[in-house]
Design a protein around this motif. Structure first.
Motif, short mmCIF file in Angstrom:
data_model
loop_
_atom_site.label_atom_id
_atom_site.label_comp_id
_atom_site.label_asym_id
_atom_site.label_seq_id
_atom_site.Cartn_x
_atom_site.Cartn_y
_atom_site.Cartn_z
N ALA A 166 68.67 95.25 -5.23
CA ALA A 166 68.72 95.00 -3.79
C ALA A 166 67.40 94.35 -3.41
CB ALA A 166 68.91 96.32 -3.03
N ILE A 167 67.39 93.82 -2.20
CA ILE A 167 66.15 93.24 -1.68
C ILE A 167 65.46 94.31 -0.85
CG2 ILE A 167 65.20 91.41 -0.20
CD1 ILE A 167 66.54 90.35 -2.75
N ASP A 168 64.17 94.42 -0.99
CA ASP A 168 63.48 95.40 -0.15
C ASP A 168 62.02 95.00 0.05
OD1 ASP A 168 63.16 97.59 1.48
OD2 ASP A 168 63.86 99.05 0.01
N LEU A 190 66.73 92.37 10.05
CA LEU A 190 67.55 93.44 9.48
C LEU A 190 68.15 92.96 8.17
CD1 LEU A 190 69.61 94.50 12.63
CD2 LEU A 190 67.71 95.78 11.59
N TYR A 191 68.35 93.90 7.25
CA TYR A 191 68.95 93.57 5.96
C TYR A 191 70.24 94.35 5.80
CZ TYR A 191 69.48 93.41 0.82
OH TYR A 191 69.94 93.24 -0.47
N GLN A 192 71.33 93.65 5.69
CA GLN A 192 72.64 94.26 5.45
C GLN A 192 72.95 94.08 3.97
OE1 GLN A 192 75.18 96.21 5.19
NE2 GLN A 192 75.46 96.07 7.42
N ILE A 239 67.73 80.74 5.86
CA ILE A 239 68.06 80.29 4.51
C ILE A 239 68.94 81.27 3.75
CG2 ILE A 239 66.00 78.84 4.30
CD1 ILE A 239 64.73 81.00 2.59
N CYS A 240 69.09 82.46 4.27
CA CYS A 240 70.02 83.40 3.62
C CYS A 240 71.41 82.77 3.70
CB CYS A 240 70.02 84.75 4.35
SG CYS A 240 71.17 85.92 3.63
N PRO A 241 72.05 82.54 2.56
CA PRO A 241 73.32 81.82 2.61
C PRO A 241 74.45 82.65 3.20
CG PRO A 241 72.62 82.23 0.31
CD PRO A 241 71.60 82.84 1.20
N VAL A 242 74.22 83.95 3.30
CA VAL A 242 75.25 84.84 3.85
C VAL A 242 74.64 85.64 4.99
CG1 VAL A 242 76.54 84.99 1.69
CG2 VAL A 242 74.66 86.59 2.11
N GLY A 243 75.38 86.61 5.47
CA GLY A 243 74.90 87.38 6.61
C GLY A 243 74.13 88.62 6.22
N ALA A 244 73.36 88.53 5.15
CA ALA A 244 72.62 89.71 4.70
C ALA A 244 71.33 89.89 5.49
CB ALA A 244 72.30 89.61 3.21
N LEU A 245 70.73 88.79 5.90
CA LEU A 245 69.52 88.89 6.71
C LEU A 245 69.89 88.48 8.13
CD1 LEU A 245 66.95 87.45 4.17
CD2 LEU A 245 67.14 89.81 4.94
N LEU A 246 69.57 89.33 9.05
CA LEU A 246 70.01 89.14 10.41
C LEU A 246 68.81 89.18 11.34
CD1 LEU A 246 72.89 91.73 10.13
CD2 LEU A 246 73.17 89.25 10.19
N ARG A 257 76.11 92.76 2.10
CA ARG A 257 76.50 91.35 2.11
C ARG A 257 75.62 90.50 1.20
NH1 ARG A 257 76.23 91.14 8.50
NH2 ARG A 257 78.10 92.31 9.04
N CYS A 258 74.57 91.09 0.68
CA CYS A 258 73.58 90.30 -0.07
C CYS A 258 74.19 89.81 -1.39
CB CYS A 258 72.35 91.15 -0.33
SG CYS A 258 71.13 90.35 -1.37
N ILE A 259 73.98 88.55 -1.68
CA ILE A 259 74.48 88.00 -2.94
C ILE A 259 73.36 87.79 -3.94
CG2 ILE A 259 76.51 86.93 -1.90
CD1 ILE A 259 74.94 84.24 -2.05
N MET A 260 72.19 88.34 -3.68
CA MET A 260 71.07 88.36 -4.62
C MET A 260 70.64 86.96 -5.08
SD MET A 260 70.22 91.42 -4.63
CE MET A 260 68.88 91.14 -5.75
N CYS A 261 70.63 86.02 -4.14
CA CYS A 261 70.22 84.67 -4.51
C CYS A 261 68.70 84.56 -4.59
CB CYS A 261 70.77 83.66 -3.50
SG CYS A 261 69.99 83.82 -1.89
N THR A 262 67.98 85.53 -4.02
CA THR A 262 66.51 85.61 -3.97
C THR A 262 65.84 84.47 -3.20
OG1 THR A 262 65.91 84.46 -6.04
CG2 THR A 262 66.45 86.81 -6.22
N ARG A 263 66.60 83.75 -2.41
CA ARG A 263 65.95 82.74 -1.58
C ARG A 263 64.89 83.38 -0.70
NH1 ARG A 263 70.16 78.70 1.35
NH2 ARG A 263 70.91 77.56 -0.46
N CYS A 264 65.22 84.52 -0.14
CA CYS A 264 64.29 85.17 0.80
C CYS A 264 63.01 85.58 0.08
CB CYS A 264 64.95 86.38 1.45
SG CYS A 264 65.67 87.56 0.28
N VAL A 265 63.17 86.12 -1.13
CA VAL A 265 62.00 86.56 -1.90
C VAL A 265 61.12 85.36 -2.23
CG1 VAL A 265 61.24 87.67 -4.03
CG2 VAL A 265 63.32 88.48 -2.86
S1 SF4 Z 1 68.58 85.27 0.97
FE1 SF4 Z 1 70.15 86.69 1.68
S2 SF4 Z 1 71.69 86.76 0.09
FE2 SF4 Z 1 69.86 85.80 -0.79
S3 SF4 Z 1 68.80 87.52 -1.73
FE3 SF4 Z 1 67.93 87.29 0.33
S4 SF4 Z 1 69.15 88.68 1.56
FE4 SF4 Z 1 70.27 88.41 -0.33
#
Ligand code: SF4
Ligand SMILES: Cc1cc2nc3c(=O)[nH]c(=O)nc-3n(C[C@H](O)[C@H](O)[C@H](O)COP(=O)(O)O)c2cc1C
Ligand code: SF4
Ligand code: SF4
Ligand code: FES
Ligand code: FES
Lengths: 429, 233, 536
Positions: free
Chosen positions: C182-184, C147-149, C203-210, C152-160
């Protein structure tokens, strides 16, 4: 002749054929001495060409004023593919010179770009033009086709055996793609996000190869320098700001448009004499001297020569010499808000201070404009502006802060008046 | 504030801006249309240097991508870049020219044509404002409201376009002809207010000039459709 | 990326002078000196875009603060992470992070291991200065477990970057630009297609990816975590078992540069329920006079069992466990040898194909879906049965069968009918297991120490994460008592001791010890070819 008005004091080199439809065509351009410089350059070694440009002390016209010849000399003769990129993304509010150069003198641009390509041993020139410039793009494309047909571009440039391809590439709506590394990403089919430097374009540029990038106006001057010599160019302008420059004059002026003057020309004279002063008999309040990204100057600060070093001393920057002139009726807060909204709209969004900061500034500015601001907001604006300066990958973030910080420094009373207005409203509710 | 405006010195027929001391220039002189020549309706310039898109209405959302002359244009574009990804921006523009906007399906087809991941293509397409993610009217009217134009009354010009077309920003007018949006600086700041309608600029546009511009656009559209009808019959 | 060569440069970080590898980036050099530099976008397993702007440090002589995540160290460099300017930049930047952040820590799964929380507590402004409404994005289902919240996303793009660089599938992207970013995924196309996507939650540094599986399951500060090795395939990814109330609630990867880097596969990640077996064999049992299973103490059951084993007539068949360690299986094989030799077998599930990780090719979800198939082969066990790990147990008539770990799930309730003696050292009282003559409760691999050798022969240790049922014992312990009863050494009282006994019989393990294995494992000696299906 600068367009659409002229002035006797102008020194017309780049703009000599503005407003002359004949000059667009290859035949017309050749009649006017076009492509002689390219022939001269091809007879020299690439290093000699670079040396001439270096000696001319030409500085880049894209905003930063970096010495052009020095930039060319960073490229090594290393056998790797090299690229020349022409920055025709012109999107900075106030700037409208590259469009004129492209639509009136496309061959002037091509000639400069081809000389640049020869000087750095590039086999391919990409002209990155903002997508909105569809009409200038058609003109430049036609000129490229003519150049190919005449053997000026392509596999054997003017019979020299040198191959230089030219491709016109249209952007798709993003101011940030004017930033050189964002432009490279965009050209490569990516999101137009600036890259972290180092590595610099001379080592790792377009498609990962050594690349030189220059502004349209910069390259348009090159044929003239090759033809007339570095000394000639240096004899125009000031020591540190050589040659002529297109001044893009906009806002509340009687005569708006491009004017070509030697660098060092007096700003006051430019505004009041050349451009006929302020419209509708009003007086001047402020000038943004180098495109929206530079700090504003107030009316009493204009008696300075328009040279890079002198405008810097006055606390602003010459940038692209795009002057936005504002009359005494101008709502500074509204115009700053509009500029900040622009930066918020155009931030690529990588860097947090820029992504969040530009949007935050815009919201605060909107609130203040609507009479809902407080004095604390003004302090906050200054603080945010500082936190956005020098902390990001490119300087868009700094640019967004510049109009806010400079207007707060120079026109704080306008902010206070809006805040003062808010108080009674708030009290009444 | 509209009361005391210095009139344009070079006259402005509502097309390509103030010609100042160059009053003898015609619209074709300024726009360069004679030099550029006429492009075939589905083609590009004869040379191989590029393939720039038409920015005109009339896209068909269900038209096939990259067939016939469009295939040739795709191949021409591909030949100008060292890799397929480099062709992404012009190819997206081409897809938009054909279909009028970039639907998810179009993005996926472009991705397939270039060997890229669809999510990547979406990321790129959404970065740039000139790719329409939703359909727009036949005429996309972009009014610059940035500072240099704004100082000279751009907000009023925007309002005039919205009022005359009966739309809200971004909406398609009831007759499908117009979408009016606010634009950032168009690089024509010396000719305020700058307005882009599809692939043409209209400069020094004042609110008063708006009806004449719309009238002209309507006439041109009518001429185009009767020409098309003649061709069809 | 740190340079391979031994060359070093001399730098000073926060007043500490040190020689650090040439080519290292400041953030890595500082790490070596124990100096942490705040960061969001940097992840040592991914490329570094230097975009979060948290890691800016002062480099003497440089006009601007430098991003420590990309700036290489240089000879004589003087770096200060705590200068006035560096601190002010961090505090300033943190404020931008909180501008649109919902601060819903009380309902956020990341709370407690969130880098935004950590750095804000450390250096953030005590009070936010924004009065503007926050940006609100909905909860987006990315497909699969994720899930993507967006709020909370800080747009660090680690996930991408992970999906592109490691998972090799560009299924995620940044859409829009600036503050609308946003990430999508690509519209309705989700992350299901990737076996590696689960790593983005880690690796999401915050709770944006659950993780849907972990959603609101536990507060992370209530979790215990134990280093372990994923038991779900022969790769042997290093993991951490997160447990609560004696249940595994989550498996996450643990760095091992040689095996799995920072990553693990989703198959392994989500196969943990079998470690949480509520239904367990609680006490040792043996057949009573009426043929029923009767609980009996360990003290009694082992001598009785030993006596029965020594009296047996038919052949001996031993079924090893690919889900238990070398220690258990090794002593089982040894017991078989001590009892005069027998047939050594095991059953295990296998996948159709290997699934390599594109961005880290040393890692693959292996065909062998158990942790210790390789170890069993080394010990001389032979695989039997189907790809599902079933069947293959038809020729047991008249035999004495010792089953370790295998739950015999596919076998009938009269499994023991026809065999001379069935001994089960098991965990679950399945019908077939309950037909045993002796049913002895042993631990699972999550409840004891042990080792697995992976597909490349790297022997790796795991540690107990769960409490076994009170009377269950590690199998190695039970087996060593039986062996002692057969005059084969004294009972061992530690897994490490059991491991040393492997070395006595199997040259692959000779000279290896738990100390040597440490937390990253060690390679076995050159394997010896021995006839399959026979013990040493
Ligand atoms: S890793 Fe988490 S905080 Fe970073 S861009 Fe992806 S969803 Fe956002
Ligand atoms: C946000 C941003 C936007 C820019 N836009 C342009 C532009 O539109 N045109 C341009 O020539 N340079 C632009 N620049 C400057 C370029 O990065 C680069 O310095 C320039 O193209 C170099 O050419 P020059 O040396 O000839 O000036 C921009 C820079 C920034 C930071
Ligand atoms: S400063 Fe702004 S525009 Fe420049 S790279 Fe960072 S986010 Fe993008
Ligand atoms: S690859 Fe194998 S060991 Fe690694 S996580 Fe997946 S199942 Fe577990
Ligand atoms: S501000 Fe309107 S065109 Fe530049
Ligand atoms: S960690 Fe260095 S900028 Fe993000």
């Amino acid at each position: 002749m600068a367009y659409p008005y002229r002035d006797e004091r102008e020194v017309r080199i780049l703009s000599a054929h503005f407003g002359d439809p004949e000059a667009r065509t290859l035949a017309g351009w050749r009649q006017r001495g076009g492509y002689e410089a390219l022939g001269q350059a091809l007879a020299l070694s690439p290093e000699q060409v670079t040396e001439i440009v270096k000696n001319s002390a030409l500085r880049g016209r894209g905003g930063a004023g970096f010495p052009t010849g020095l930039k060319w000399s960073f490229l090594r003769n290393d056998g790797r593919p090299h690229y020349v990129l022409v920055n025709s993304d012109e999107s900075e509010p106030g700037a409208f010179k590259d469009r004129e150069l492209c639509r009136w003198t496309p061959h002037q641009l091509l000639e400069g770009a081809l000389i640049n390509a020869y000087a750095i041993r590039a086999q391919h020139v990409y002209i990155y033009m903002r997508g909105e410039f569809f009409e200038p793009a058609q003109i430049v494309a036609r000129a490229i086709d003519e150049a190919y047909a005449a053997g000026i571009a392509g596999p054997d440039v003017l019979g020299s055996g040198v191959t230089i391809d030219v491709t016109l590439h249209l952007g798709a709506g993003a101011y940030i793609c004017g930033e050189e590394t964002a432009l490279m990403n965009s050209l490569e089919g990516r999101r137009g996000q600036p890259r972290v430097k180092p590595p610099f374009p001379a080592v790792f540029g377009a498609f990962g190869q050594p690349t030189n990038i220059n502004n349209v106006e910069t390259l348009c001057t090159v044929p003239h320098i090759i033809r007339n010599g570095a000394d000639w160019w240096r004899s125009i302008g000031t020591d540190k700001s050589t040659g002529t420059k297109l001044f893009n004059m906009s806002g509340h002026l009687v005569r708006r448009g491009n004017f070509e003057f030697p660098l060092g020309f007096n700003m006051k004279e430019l505004i009041y004499d050349v451009c006929g002063g302020i419209r509708d008999g009003r007086s001047l309040k402020a000038v943004i001297p180098g495109g929206s990204s530079v700090p504003m100057l107030a009316a009493h600060e204009l008696d300075i020569p328009c040279a890079y070093e002198r405008v810097a001393t006055a606390g602003s920057k010459l940038g692209t010499a795009s002057m936005i002139v504002m009359d005494d009726r101008t709502d500074i807060v509204k115009q700053v808000r509009r500029m900040v909204e622009f930066y918020a709209h155009e931030s690529c969004g990588q860097c947090t201070p820029c992504r969040e900061g530009t949007a935050w500034l815009a919201r605060i500015m909107r609130r203040i404009e609507a009479g809902q601001g407080t004095e604390a907001d003004l302090a906050l604006l200054v603080d945010l502006g500082k936190n956005m300066t020098g902390t990001t990958i490119c300087v868009l973030s700094d640019s967004a802060a510049a109009p806010v910080l400079s207007s707060l420094a120079k026109f704080k009373d306008e902010y206070l008046a809006l805040i003062g207005r808010a108080a009674p409203v708030a009290a009444a509710v | 504030m509209a009361e005391e405006r210095t009139p344009l010195q070079g006259g402005n027929p509502g097309w390509a801006g103030e010609t100042g001391e160059y009053g003898h220039l015609t619209e074709a002189d300024v726009r360069g249309t004679t030099y550029v020549g006429k492009r075939p309706p589905e083609g590009t310039s004869p040379g191989a240097s590029c393939s720039y898109p038409y920015q005109v209405g009339g896209g068909r959302p269900d038209a096939p991508l990259f067939e016939g002359p469009y295939r040739e244009r795709l191949d021409k574009i591909l030949s100008r870049y060292p890799n397929r990804q480099g062709a992404l921006l012009p190819v997206l523009a081409l897809a938009q020219e054909i279909r009028g906007h970039l639907s998810p399906e179009s993005m996926a087809e472009v991705a397939a044509a270039l060997g890229l991941a669809p999510a990547y293509v979406r990321g790129v397409a959404t970065f740039y404002t000139m790719y329409h993610k939703r359909p727009v009217g036949e005429h996309l009217v972009q009014v610059c409201t940035n500072v240099a134009c704004n100082l000279c009354g751009a907000d009023e010009v925007l309002r005039a376009f919205l009022a005359a077309t009966g739309t809200e920003p971004g909406q398609i007018s009831a007759d499908g002809q117009y979408t009016v949006i606010e634009a950032e600086c168009l690089g024509a700041c010396g000719f305020p207010t700058a307005v882009q309608v599809n692939d043409r600029y209209f400069e020094n546009v004042s609110p008063e000039a708006v009806p004449a511009i719309l009238e002209r656009l309507a006439q041109e559209a009518a001429a185009r459709s009767s020409a098309a009808a003649r061709q069809g019959s | 990326m740190a340079n391979e060569s031994n060359e070093t440069v001399n730098v000073t970080i926060n007043g500490v002078a040190a020689a650090v590898p040439r080519g290292a980036r400041i953030i890595e050099a500082a790490e070596q000196l124990g100096i942490g530099i705040a960061h969001y976008c940097y992840h040592p397993g991914l490329s570094a875009p230097a975009m979060c702007r948290m890691c800016l440090v002062e480099v003497e002589g440089a006009p601007k603060l430098a991003p420590a995540c990309v700036t290489p160290v240089a000879e004589g460099q003087v770096i200060n992470t705590e200068s006035e300017r560096a601190r002010a930049a961090r505090t300033g930047t943190l404020e931008f992070y909180l501008l649109n952040h919902p601060l819903d820590c009380p309902i956020c799964d990341k709370s407690g291991e969130c880098k935004l929380q950590d750095f804000t507590h450390a250096e953030g402004r005590p009070h936010g200065r924004s009065v503007e409404p926050k940006r609100v994005l909905g909860l987006d289902d990315f497909g699969g477990d994720i899930l993507y919240q967006g709020n909370r996303c800080i747009m660090c793009t680690r996930c991408v970057r992970f999906m592109r660089e490691i998972a090799g599938a560009d299924l995620l992207g940044v859409v829009q630009r600036g503050h609308r970013s946003a990430i999508d995924t690509f519209f309705e196309t989700g992350l299901e297609g990737s076996l590696w996507a689960g790593n983005i939650v880690d690796i999401c540094p915050v709770g944006a990816l659950l993780s849907k599986d972990f959603l609101h399951k536990a507060r992370v500060w209530d979790l215990d975590n134990t280093p372990s090795v994923c038991p779900n395939c022969a790769q042997g990814c290093n993991v951490r078992l997160d447990t609560r109330d004696n249940l595994v609630v989550r498996i996450r990867p643990r760095l091992n540069p040689a095996v799995n880097s920072y990553w693990m596969c989703d198959y392994g990640r989500h196969q943990y329920e079998w470690l949480n077996q509520p239904d367990r064999v609680q006490t040792p049992m043996q057949r009573g006079a009426e043929g029923e299973l009767v609980p009996v103490g360990w003290q009694e059951v082992l001598p009785a069992l030993l006596a029965r084993l020594q009296q047996r007539h038919g052949p001996l068949v031993v079924l090893g466990s690919p889900m238990l360690g070398n220690e258990d299986n090794g002593l089982l094989a040894r017991l078989a040898g001590r009892l005069g030799g027998g047939t050594l077998r095991y059953r295990s599930a296998q996948a159709e194909a290997e699934v390599p990780c594109p961005g880290f090719p040393a890692l693959a979800r292996r065909r062998e879906l158990t942790a210790n198939g390789r170890g069993l082969e080394l010990l001389g066990f032979q695989r039997t049965g189907t790809m599902a790990g079933e069947g293959g147990l038809t020729d047991l008539a008249g035999a004495t069968v010792i089953v370790l770990g295998d739950a015999l799930e596919d076998q009938p309730a009269d499994f023991a009918a026809g065999v001379e003696l069935l001994v089960v050292l098991g965990q679950r009282p399945t019908a077939a297991a309950r037909s045993a003559h002796y049913l002895l409760p042993v631990c699972t691999c999550a409840e004891q120490e042990g080792t697995f050798p992976n597909v490349h022969g790297l022997v790796q240790r795991f540690w107990p994460a769960l409490q076994p049922p009170p009377l269950a014992r590690p199998a190695w312990q039970v087996l060593s008592v039986l062996l002692a009863g057969l005059d084969d050494g004294a009972p061992v009282n530690s897994a490490g001791g059991a491991f040393l006994r492997l070395g006595e019989l199997y040259p692959e393990y000779a000279g290896l010890s738990y100390e040597q294995l440490g937390s990253r494992g060690a390679l076995i000696n050159e394997p010896v070819v021995r006839p399959a299906g026979k013990g040493a």
